[in-house]
Scaffold this motif. Structure first.
Motif, PDB file in Angstrom:
ATOM      1  N   LEU A 151      -0.713  -8.127  15.037  1.00  0.00           N
ATOM      2  CA  LEU A 151       0.210  -8.290  13.931  1.00  0.00           C
ATOM      3  C   LEU A 151       1.067  -7.045  13.785  1.00  0.00           C
ATOM      4  O   LEU A 151       0.662  -5.941  14.142  1.00  0.00           O
ATOM      5  CB  LEU A 151      -0.556  -8.560  12.630  1.00  0.00           C
ATOM      6  CG  LEU A 151      -1.438  -9.812  12.667  1.00  0.00           C
ATOM      7  CD1 LEU A 151      -2.263  -9.911  11.408  1.00  0.00           C
ATOM      8  CD2 LEU A 151      -0.580 -11.047  12.828  1.00  0.00           C
ATOM      9  N   THR A 152       2.252  -7.229  13.235  1.00  0.00           N
ATOM     10  CA  THR A 152       3.228  -6.138  13.135  1.00  0.00           C
ATOM     11  C   THR A 152       3.109  -5.351  11.850  1.00  0.00           C
ATOM     12  O   THR A 152       3.780  -4.333  11.693  1.00  0.00           O
ATOM     13  CB  THR A 152       4.649  -6.701  13.238  1.00  0.00           C
ATOM     14  OG1 THR A 152       4.836  -7.674  12.190  1.00  0.00           O
ATOM     15  CG2 THR A 152       4.857  -7.378  14.583  1.00  0.00           C
ATOM     16  N   GLY A 153       2.291  -5.794  10.891  1.00  0.00           N
ATOM     17  CA  GLY A 153       2.199  -5.108   9.605  1.00  0.00           C
ATOM     18  C   GLY A 153       1.415  -3.813   9.702  1.00  0.00           C
ATOM     19  O   GLY A 153       0.608  -3.594  10.598  1.00  0.00           O
ATOM     20  N   ASN A 154       1.678  -2.937   8.730  1.00  0.00           N
ATOM     21  CA  ASN A 154       0.978  -1.658   8.670  1.00  0.00           C
ATOM     22  C   ASN A 154       1.050  -1.158   7.233  1.00  0.00           C
ATOM     23  O   ASN A 154       1.985  -1.468   6.497  1.00  0.00           O
ATOM     24  CB  ASN A 154       1.609  -0.639   9.619  1.00  0.00           C
ATOM     25  CG  ASN A 154       0.738   0.585   9.779  1.00  0.00           C
ATOM     26  OD1 ASN A 154      -0.398   0.609   9.319  1.00  0.00           O
ATOM     27  ND2 ASN A 154       1.272   1.599  10.415  1.00  0.00           N
ATOM     28  N   CYS A 155       0.066  -0.371   6.816  1.00  0.00           N
ATOM     29  CA  CYS A 155       0.071   0.177   5.465  1.00  0.00           C
ATOM     30  C   CYS A 155      -0.608   1.544   5.487  1.00  0.00           C
ATOM     31  O   CYS A 155      -1.267   1.911   6.455  1.00  0.00           O
ATOM     32  CB  CYS A 155      -0.629  -0.761   4.478  1.00  0.00           C
ATOM     33  SG  CYS A 155      -2.397  -0.939   4.749  1.00  0.00           S
ATOM     34  N   LEU A 156      -0.432   2.269   4.408  1.00  0.00           N
ATOM     35  CA  LEU A 156      -1.005   3.609   4.290  1.00  0.00           C
ATOM     36  C   LEU A 156      -2.503   3.501   4.034  1.00  0.00           C
ATOM     37  O   LEU A 156      -2.953   2.688   3.227  1.00  0.00           O
ATOM     38  CB  LEU A 156      -0.328   4.369   3.151  1.00  0.00           C
ATOM     39  CG  LEU A 156      -0.773   5.815   2.933  1.00  0.00           C
ATOM     40  CD1 LEU A 156      -0.381   6.671   4.118  1.00  0.00           C
ATOM     41  CD2 LEU A 156      -0.156   6.362   1.657  1.00  0.00           C
ATOM     42  N   LYS A 157      -3.274   4.323   4.715  1.00  0.00           N
ATOM     43  CA  LYS A 157      -4.717   4.296   4.543  1.00  0.00           C
ATOM     44  C   LYS A 157      -5.083   4.861   3.171  1.00  0.00           C
ATOM     45  O   LYS A 157      -4.646   5.945   2.793  1.00  0.00           O
ATOM     46  CB  LYS A 157      -5.395   5.110   5.640  1.00  0.00           C
ATOM     47  CG  LYS A 157      -6.917   5.067   5.572  1.00  0.00           C
ATOM     48  CD  LYS A 157      -7.532   5.852   6.704  1.00  0.00           C
ATOM     49  CE  LYS A 157      -9.058   5.811   6.628  1.00  0.00           C
ATOM     50  NZ  LYS A 157      -9.691   6.573   7.705  1.00  0.00           N
ATOM     51  N   GLY A 158      -5.865   4.107   2.425  1.00  0.00           N
ATOM     52  CA  GLY A 158      -6.289   4.551   1.109  1.00  0.00           C
ATOM     53  C   GLY A 158      -5.358   4.166  -0.018  1.00  0.00           C
ATOM     54  O   GLY A 158      -5.604   4.550  -1.166  1.00  0.00           O
ATOM     55  N   SER A 159      -4.295   3.434   0.250  1.00  0.00           N
ATOM     56  CA  SER A 159      -3.381   3.029  -0.813  1.00  0.00           C
ATOM     57  C   SER A 159      -4.002   1.900  -1.638  1.00  0.00           C
ATOM     58  O   SER A 159      -4.879   1.173  -1.174  1.00  0.00           O
ATOM     59  CB  SER A 159      -2.042   2.576  -0.221  1.00  0.00           C
ATOM     60  OG  SER A 159      -2.246   1.492   0.663  1.00  0.00           O
ATOM     61  N   ARG A 160      -3.534   1.765  -2.873  1.00  0.00           N
ATOM     62  CA  ARG A 160      -4.087   0.779  -3.785  1.00  0.00           C
ATOM     63  C   ARG A 160      -3.421  -0.577  -3.551  1.00  0.00           C
ATOM     64  O   ARG A 160      -2.193  -0.664  -3.490  1.00  0.00           O
ATOM     65  CB  ARG A 160      -3.881   1.218  -5.240  1.00  0.00           C
ATOM     66  CG  ARG A 160      -4.551   2.541  -5.537  1.00  0.00           C
ATOM     67  CD  ARG A 160      -4.305   3.017  -6.950  1.00  0.00           C
ATOM     68  NE  ARG A 160      -4.971   2.142  -7.903  1.00  0.00           N
ATOM     69  CZ  ARG A 160      -4.345   1.482  -8.857  1.00  0.00           C
ATOM     70  NH1 ARG A 160      -3.030   1.578  -8.978  1.00  0.00           N
ATOM     71  NH2 ARG A 160      -5.005   0.727  -9.708  1.00  0.00           N
ATOM     72  N   PRO A 161      -4.203  -1.652  -3.428  1.00  0.00           N
ATOM     73  CA  PRO A 161      -3.607  -2.973  -3.154  1.00  0.00           C
ATOM     74  C   PRO A 161      -3.319  -3.740  -4.439  1.00  0.00           C
ATOM     75  O   PRO A 161      -3.892  -3.486  -5.501  1.00  0.00           O
ATOM     76  CB  PRO A 161      -4.697  -3.667  -2.347  1.00  0.00           C
ATOM     77  CG  PRO A 161      -5.965  -3.120  -2.918  1.00  0.00           C
ATOM     78  CD  PRO A 161      -5.672  -1.695  -3.330  1.00  0.00           C
ATOM     79  N   LEU A 162      -2.423  -4.701  -4.310  1.00  0.00           N
ATOM     80  CA  LEU A 162      -2.228  -5.718  -5.344  1.00  0.00           C
ATOM     81  C   LEU A 162      -3.104  -6.914  -5.008  1.00  0.00           C
ATOM     82  O   LEU A 162      -3.229  -7.290  -3.839  1.00  0.00           O
ATOM     83  CB  LEU A 162      -0.763  -6.152  -5.410  1.00  0.00           C
ATOM     84  CG  LEU A 162       0.263  -5.117  -5.866  1.00  0.00           C
ATOM     85  CD1 LEU A 162       1.658  -5.704  -5.750  1.00  0.00           C
ATOM     86  CD2 LEU A 162      -0.001  -4.680  -7.285  1.00  0.00           C
ATOM     87  N   LEU A 163      -3.718  -7.514  -6.024  1.00  0.00           N
ATOM     88  CA  LEU A 163      -4.566  -8.686  -5.823  1.00  0.00           C
ATOM     89  C   LEU A 163      -3.825  -9.921  -6.313  1.00  0.00           C
ATOM     90  O   LEU A 163      -3.423  -9.991  -7.482  1.00  0.00           O
ATOM     91  CB  LEU A 163      -5.890  -8.530  -6.569  1.00  0.00           C
ATOM     92  CG  LEU A 163      -6.761  -7.341  -6.168  1.00  0.00           C
ATOM     93  CD1 LEU A 163      -8.078  -7.372  -6.913  1.00  0.00           C
ATOM     94  CD2 LEU A 163      -7.013  -7.310  -4.673  1.00  0.00           C
TER      95      LEU A 163
END
Length: 342
Positions: A151-163
Motif C-alpha cells: 500500500l502507498t499510505g504512510n503515517c508518522l510513528k506515534g501519532s494520534r489516530p482518529l477513530l
C-alpha cells in the motif's frame, strides 16, 4: 528537568499562564483616543489543558504459544501503531485465562489484547478491561499485515489516530459496549510521552455481514483524501462477558459458526459433490447398456421375412418303418491293388 525532557513533555513550547496584551496606537489618532485605548487591555486566558498526561491508559498486547508468523506480524503492527501498548512473553496454553489479569497488574496495564491460537490455524482475540471487565471474544479472519500489503499510505510513528465508527454501533446495545471498549483501547492518550502531537491517520470500524472490519487510512493534507496503510483484519464476535476473561455472558452471537463446524460443512459439501458425480456416471453407464440391448434385438428385422406355405398337419398313428441302408461292398486294399495292376 533537562531541555530534552521538557520538549518531550511539551512544556517548553507552550506557556500555560494567562497573558496580557496592549493595543498599539496608530499614527493618525489623537492623544485622547490613545489614552482611551491604553485603559482597555486584552487578557488572553490560559488553555484548559495544562499539558499533563492524565489519561494513563496502557494496553498489554501479547499472545499464547502456537501462533503463526502472520499473527506475530499483526501484533507487532498493533504495537507500532499504539504508542501506549506494552509487550510480554507468550503465555502457556495450559494456564487459565484469569492469570492474564495478574499479568496486566504486574505490567501496570488496564486494557489487554490477547491473541489465542488453536489448532495452529484458528486465531481468537480477547479485548478486555482489566481487572473488572467487561471483555469480548472474537474470531479473527482475513488478516493482512503491513509487510504483506503493498500500500502507498504512510503515517508518522506515534501519532494520534482518529477513530471512525459505523452508525450501527449506536443502534444496538452490544455494539455500543464494543464501541466504548475500542475507544478506550485503540485511542492514544493525549500528551503521552511516546506520542506525537499530530493527527494524520484514521482507524475505521465498519459493520458488514455481522462482522467488524478494521481498516487504517492515512489522511493526505492536500485534499483530505484517504489512502490505506494497513494492517487490516475482520472480527467475528462470539461472546461478551461481564468480567475480565470470564464471568456471566452478556451477549452471545447466534449467527456465529465455529471454524470446526465450517470445515465440517465444507467436507460434507465436497463429499456430496463426489457422490453426485458417481451417480451421474452410473446413470450414463446404465443408458449405454440399455442402448446395446435394444440394438441386439431389432424390432424391424421381421419385416423382411417371407412366410412359407402352410402344410396340412399329418397325424401319424403308427411308428415309421426303419430305413434300410444298403452298404456298398468295398474291396480290400490288396484286391484294389491287384485290379490296378491288371
Amino acid at each position: 528537568m533537562s531541555p530534552f525532557k521538557r520538549k518531550r513533555a511539551g512544556q517548553d513550547s507552550v506557556d500555560f499562564k494567562p497573558k496580557k496584551g496592549k493595543l498599539v496606537p496608530d499614527e493618525g489618532k489623537g492623544l485622547e483616543e490613545v489614552g482611551r485605548e491604553k485603559e482597555h487591555e486584552i487578557t488572553v486566558p490560559a488553555p484548559i489543558s495544562q499539558g499533563k498526561w492524565t489519561n494513563k491508559e496502557r494496553v498489554l498486547i501479547f499472545s499464547s504459544r502456537g501462533i503463526n508468523f502472520r499473527t506475530r506480524h499483526l501484533m507487532q503492527d498493533l504495537r507500532t501503531m499504539m504508542p501506549h501498548a506494552k509487550a510480554d512473553t507468550k503465555m502457556d496454553r495450559k494456564d487459565k485465562l484469569f492469570v492474564i489479569n495478574e499479568v496486566c497488574e504486574i505490567k501496570n496495564c488496564n486494557k489487554c489484547l490477547y491473541f489465542e491460537a488453536k489448532k495452529k490455524q484458528d486465531l481468537y482475540m480477547w479485548i478486555s478491561n482489566s481487572p473488572h471487565g467487561p471483555s469480548a471474544k472474537f474470531l479473527v479472519q482475513n488478516i493482512h499485515t503491513l509487510a504483506e500489503l503493498k500500500l502507498t499510505g504512510n503515517c508518522l510513528k506515534g501519532s494520534r489516530p482518529l477513530l471512525s465508527f459505523d452508525p450501527k454501533f449506536d443502534k444496538e446495545p452490544h455494539y455500543a459496549l464494543l464501541k466504548e471498549l475500542f475507544i478506550q483501547t485503540f485511542s492514544t492518550p493525549r500528551y503521552h510521552p511516546k506520542s506525537q502531537p499530530f493527527v494524520d491517520h484514521v482507524f475505521t470500524f465498519t459493520i458488514a455481514d455481522n462482522r467488524i472490519w478494521f481498516r487504517n487510512y492515512q489522511i493526505i493534507e492536500e485534499d483530505g483524501s484517504l489512502v490505506e496503510i494497513g494492517p487490516r483484519f475482520v472480527l467475528n464476535l462470539m461472546k461478551i462477558f461481564q468480567g475480565s476473561f470470564g464471568g456471566p455472558t452478556l451477549y452471545e452471537n447466534s449467527d456465529f459458526r465455529s471454524p470446526n463446524m465450517h470445515r465440517r460443512e465444507m467436507r460434507l459439501a465436497a463429499a456430496s459433490k463426489v457422490r453426485e458425480k458417481q451417480m451421474v456416471k452410473e446413470m450414463q453407464k446404465g443408458k449405454k447398456t440399455s442402448a446395446k440391448e435394444d440394438l441386439e434385438s431389432d424390432v424391424t428385422a421381421d419385416v423382411f421375412l417371407t412366410p412359407a406355405e402352410e402344410k396340412p398337419a399329418d397325424i401319424q398313428t403308427e411308428a415309421p418303418e426303419p430305413k434300410v441302408v444298403k452298404k456298398k461292398q468295398k474291396a480290400f486294399k490288396r484286391q484294389r491293388m491287384q485290379m490296378a495292376r491288371r
